[in-house]
Design a protein around this motif. Structure first.
Motif, PDB file in Angstrom:
ATOM      1  N   PHE A  62     106.339 -41.807 -19.378  1.00 45.20           N
ATOM      2  CA  PHE A  62     106.034 -42.964 -20.216  1.00 45.20           C
ATOM      3  C   PHE A  62     107.257 -43.870 -20.249  1.00 45.20           C
ATOM      4  O   PHE A  62     108.379 -43.406 -20.433  1.00 45.20           O
ATOM      5  CB  PHE A  62     105.661 -42.520 -21.632  1.00 45.20           C
ATOM      6  CG  PHE A  62     104.364 -41.764 -21.699  1.00 45.20           C
ATOM      7  CD1 PHE A  62     103.178 -42.426 -21.973  1.00 45.20           C
ATOM      8  CD2 PHE A  62     104.332 -40.401 -21.461  1.00 45.20           C
ATOM      9  CE1 PHE A  62     101.972 -41.742 -22.019  1.00 45.20           C
ATOM     10  CE2 PHE A  62     103.138 -39.700 -21.508  1.00 45.20           C
ATOM     11  CZ  PHE A  62     101.949 -40.366 -21.781  1.00 45.20           C
ATOM     12  N   ASN A  63     107.023 -45.163 -20.108  1.00 44.68           N
ATOM     13  CA  ASN A  63     108.124 -46.116 -19.996  1.00 44.68           C
ATOM     14  C   ASN A  63     108.275 -46.942 -21.276  1.00 44.68           C
ATOM     15  O   ASN A  63     107.294 -47.422 -21.846  1.00 44.68           O
ATOM     16  CB  ASN A  63     107.880 -47.069 -18.823  1.00 44.68           C
ATOM     17  CG  ASN A  63     109.146 -47.747 -18.359  1.00 44.68           C
ATOM     18  OD1 ASN A  63     109.952 -47.138 -17.657  1.00 44.68           O
ATOM     19  ND2 ASN A  63     109.347 -48.994 -18.736  1.00 44.68           N
ATOM     20  N   ALA A  64     109.529 -47.108 -21.719  1.00 42.37           N
ATOM     21  CA  ALA A  64     109.820 -47.980 -22.869  1.00 42.37           C
ATOM     22  C   ALA A  64     111.323 -48.177 -22.960  1.00 42.37           C
ATOM     23  O   ALA A  64     112.093 -47.224 -22.845  1.00 42.37           O
ATOM     24  CB  ALA A  64     109.302 -47.377 -24.169  1.00 42.37           C
ATOM     25  N   ASP A  65     111.745 -49.420 -23.160  1.00 41.31           N
ATOM     26  CA  ASP A  65     113.148 -49.741 -23.349  1.00 41.31           C
ATOM     27  C   ASP A  65     113.419 -49.797 -24.844  1.00 41.31           C
ATOM     28  O   ASP A  65     112.918 -50.672 -25.548  1.00 41.31           O
ATOM     29  CB  ASP A  65     113.458 -51.094 -22.693  1.00 41.31           C
ATOM     30  CG  ASP A  65     114.931 -51.459 -22.767  1.00 41.31           C
ATOM     31  OD1 ASP A  65     115.666 -50.837 -23.566  1.00 41.31           O
ATOM     32  OD2 ASP A  65     115.358 -52.374 -22.030  1.00 41.31           O
ATOM     33  N   PHE A  66     114.208 -48.855 -25.353  1.00 40.72           N
ATOM     34  CA  PHE A  66     114.411 -48.738 -26.795  1.00 40.72           C
ATOM     35  C   PHE A  66     115.332 -49.802 -27.373  1.00 40.72           C
ATOM     36  O   PHE A  66     115.601 -49.806 -28.574  1.00 40.72           O
ATOM     37  CB  PHE A  66     114.937 -47.347 -27.144  1.00 40.72           C
ATOM     38  CG  PHE A  66     113.854 -46.307 -27.258  1.00 40.72           C
ATOM     39  CD1 PHE A  66     112.563 -46.571 -26.820  1.00 40.72           C
ATOM     40  CD2 PHE A  66     114.113 -45.058 -27.800  1.00 40.72           C
ATOM     41  CE1 PHE A  66     111.559 -45.623 -26.910  1.00 40.72           C
ATOM     42  CE2 PHE A  66     113.119 -44.099 -27.914  1.00 40.72           C
ATOM     43  CZ  PHE A  66     111.838 -44.375 -27.468  1.00 40.72           C
ATOM     44  N   SER A  67     115.813 -50.729 -26.541  1.00 38.86           N
ATOM     45  CA  SER A  67     116.524 -51.880 -27.091  1.00 38.86           C
ATOM     46  C   SER A  67     115.535 -52.907 -27.636  1.00 38.86           C
ATOM     47  O   SER A  67     115.937 -53.931 -28.172  1.00 38.86           O
ATOM     48  CB  SER A  67     117.413 -52.533 -26.031  1.00 38.86           C
ATOM     49  OG  SER A  67     116.633 -53.118 -25.002  1.00 38.86           O
ATOM     50  N   SER A  68     114.245 -52.590 -27.517  1.00 42.64           N
ATOM     51  CA  SER A  68     113.187 -53.446 -28.060  1.00 42.64           C
ATOM     52  C   SER A  68     112.266 -52.606 -28.929  1.00 42.64           C
ATOM     53  O   SER A  68     111.655 -51.645 -28.451  1.00 42.64           O
ATOM     54  CB  SER A  68     112.375 -54.081 -26.923  1.00 42.64           C
ATOM     55  OG  SER A  68     111.143 -54.593 -27.398  1.00 42.64           O
ATOM     56  N   LEU A  69     112.142 -52.956 -30.198  1.00 40.83           N
ATOM     57  CA  LEU A  69     111.232 -52.225 -31.073  1.00 40.83           C
ATOM     58  C   LEU A  69     109.777 -52.445 -30.669  1.00 40.83           C
ATOM     59  O   LEU A  69     108.929 -51.578 -30.904  1.00 40.83           O
ATOM     60  CB  LEU A  69     111.450 -52.646 -32.526  1.00 40.83           C
ATOM     61  CG  LEU A  69     112.800 -52.260 -33.130  1.00 40.83           C
ATOM     62  CD1 LEU A  69     112.890 -52.722 -34.580  1.00 40.83           C
ATOM     63  CD2 LEU A  69     113.047 -50.754 -33.043  1.00 40.83           C
ATOM     64  N   ASN A  70     109.492 -53.571 -30.051  1.00 40.15           N
ATOM     65  CA  ASN A  70     108.142 -53.785 -29.535  1.00 40.15           C
ATOM     66  C   ASN A  70     107.815 -52.792 -28.433  1.00 40.15           C
ATOM     67  O   ASN A  70     106.665 -52.351 -28.289  1.00 40.15           O
ATOM     68  CB  ASN A  70     107.976 -55.218 -29.023  1.00 40.15           C
ATOM     69  CG  ASN A  70     107.761 -56.220 -30.140  1.00 40.15           C
ATOM     70  OD1 ASN A  70     107.270 -55.865 -31.212  1.00 40.15           O
ATOM     71  ND2 ASN A  70     108.115 -57.472 -29.905  1.00 40.15           N
ATOM     72  N   ASN A  71     108.817 -52.436 -27.623  1.00 41.17           N
ATOM     73  CA  ASN A  71     108.614 -51.407 -26.601  1.00 41.17           C
ATOM     74  C   ASN A  71     108.330 -50.053 -27.243  1.00 41.17           C
ATOM     75  O   ASN A  71     107.538 -49.261 -26.727  1.00 41.17           O
ATOM     76  CB  ASN A  71     109.839 -51.306 -25.703  1.00 41.17           C
ATOM     77  CG  ASN A  71     109.775 -52.206 -24.475  1.00 41.17           C
ATOM     78  OD1 ASN A  71     110.153 -51.805 -23.385  1.00 41.17           O
ATOM     79  ND2 ASN A  71     109.312 -53.432 -24.653  1.00 41.17           N
TER      80      ASN A  71
END
Length: 278
Positions: A62-71
């Protein structure tokens, strides 16, 4: 406690370092492992690498960049409907290279506070419906390197220092662990924090220019203990140094400060209330 080979485990930040080793060690045990990272190509490569080395095909990326809360919110959406037995909040960043200045997330929050604290704070709340099975566990990867949480300058706009920013984010995570344990008291979910080891051989440590002093397996073993030990059944709201319970910085035990931090964090992450169905 559910057997580990019959469990589903989500590990954030698991395409490198300690998180990757934990994913590998769980896969060997037959666990269904949900791997998370911020690079789709690297995520696909690591997932395939672990499948090939362990023979366990029960892995998903699963992909998500945690520097973005939207991610983070999108990750929770992607995981909707998947029952999770163990959530390991491992993703994080260190103090940064020597001499580096203050950085901010996509929402404009101080980057270490955003990734090391606000992201797992938000994800844990959003994962409550996924964790409603029997004896689910949340493990927050913290640190012995803690610094005073300044609620008047939580984003460190004044007198920024990378080590202070890192330490403040990790203490905030421990404070959240203690506070959330009480809020989850009427559920089957436990939540604990762990210092997995000091200056282990990870990219985070290499970035600060300090020679590593330990192997990532040391950190993985610490996390595996919190994830799998039957001795921790029902134990919640604690802080561990490796496999031994220890005391955090004394501010962590100030209930007034914790309550203020919690409600401030709700505002920063856009969560208006804690919704727990029991």
């Amino acid at each position: 406690m559910k057997s580990i080979d019959d469990s589903v485990v989500l590990i954030t930040g698991s395409t490198d370092g300690i998180g990757k080793r934990v994913a590998h060690d769980l896969a060997i045990k037959g666990t269904e492992v949900l791997i998370h990272g911020r690079s789709p190509d690297k995520g696909a490569y690591v997932t395939d690498e672990i499948i090939q080395s362990t023979g366990n095909e029960r892995l998903q990326y699963f992909n998500a960049d945690f520097s973005s809360l939207n991610n983070v919110r999108q990750l929770a959406h992607d995981l909707e409907g998947i029952n999770i037995d163990i959530l390991i909040n491992n993703a994080g960043i260190g103090a940064g290279p020597p001499g580096s200045g203050r950085e901010v997330s996509r929402e404009g929050y101080e980057l270490r506070m955003a990734i090391n604290y606000l992201a797992p704070f938000l994800l844990t709340h959003l994962m409550i419906p996924n964790l409603q099975g029997s004896s689910s566990r949340v493990i927050n990867v913290a640190s012995l390197g803690q610094r005073y949480v300044d609620l008047n300058d939580l984003m460190m706009i004044h007198n920024y220092d990378g080590w202070d920013a890192y330490g403040q984010s990790k203490l905030a995570l421990i404070m959240f662990t203690i506070d959330m344990a009480a809020r989850l008291n009427d559920t089957s979910i436990t939540i604990n924090a762990v210092h997995p080891g000091s200056l282990l051989n990870t990219n985070m440590v290499k970035e600060i220019g300090t020679p590593p002093q330990g192997d990532v397996q040391e950190g993985a073993d610490s996390i595996m203990f919190l994830a799998t030990s039957p001795d921790l059944e029902g134990i919640t709201g604690r802080f561990f140094d490796h496999t031994h319970e220890t005391e955090a910085y004394n501010q962590a035990y100030d209930s007034v400060i914790r309550e203020e931090l919690y409600h401030k964090s709700l505002e920063l992450t856009g969560i208006r209330e804690l919704i727990i169905q029991v």
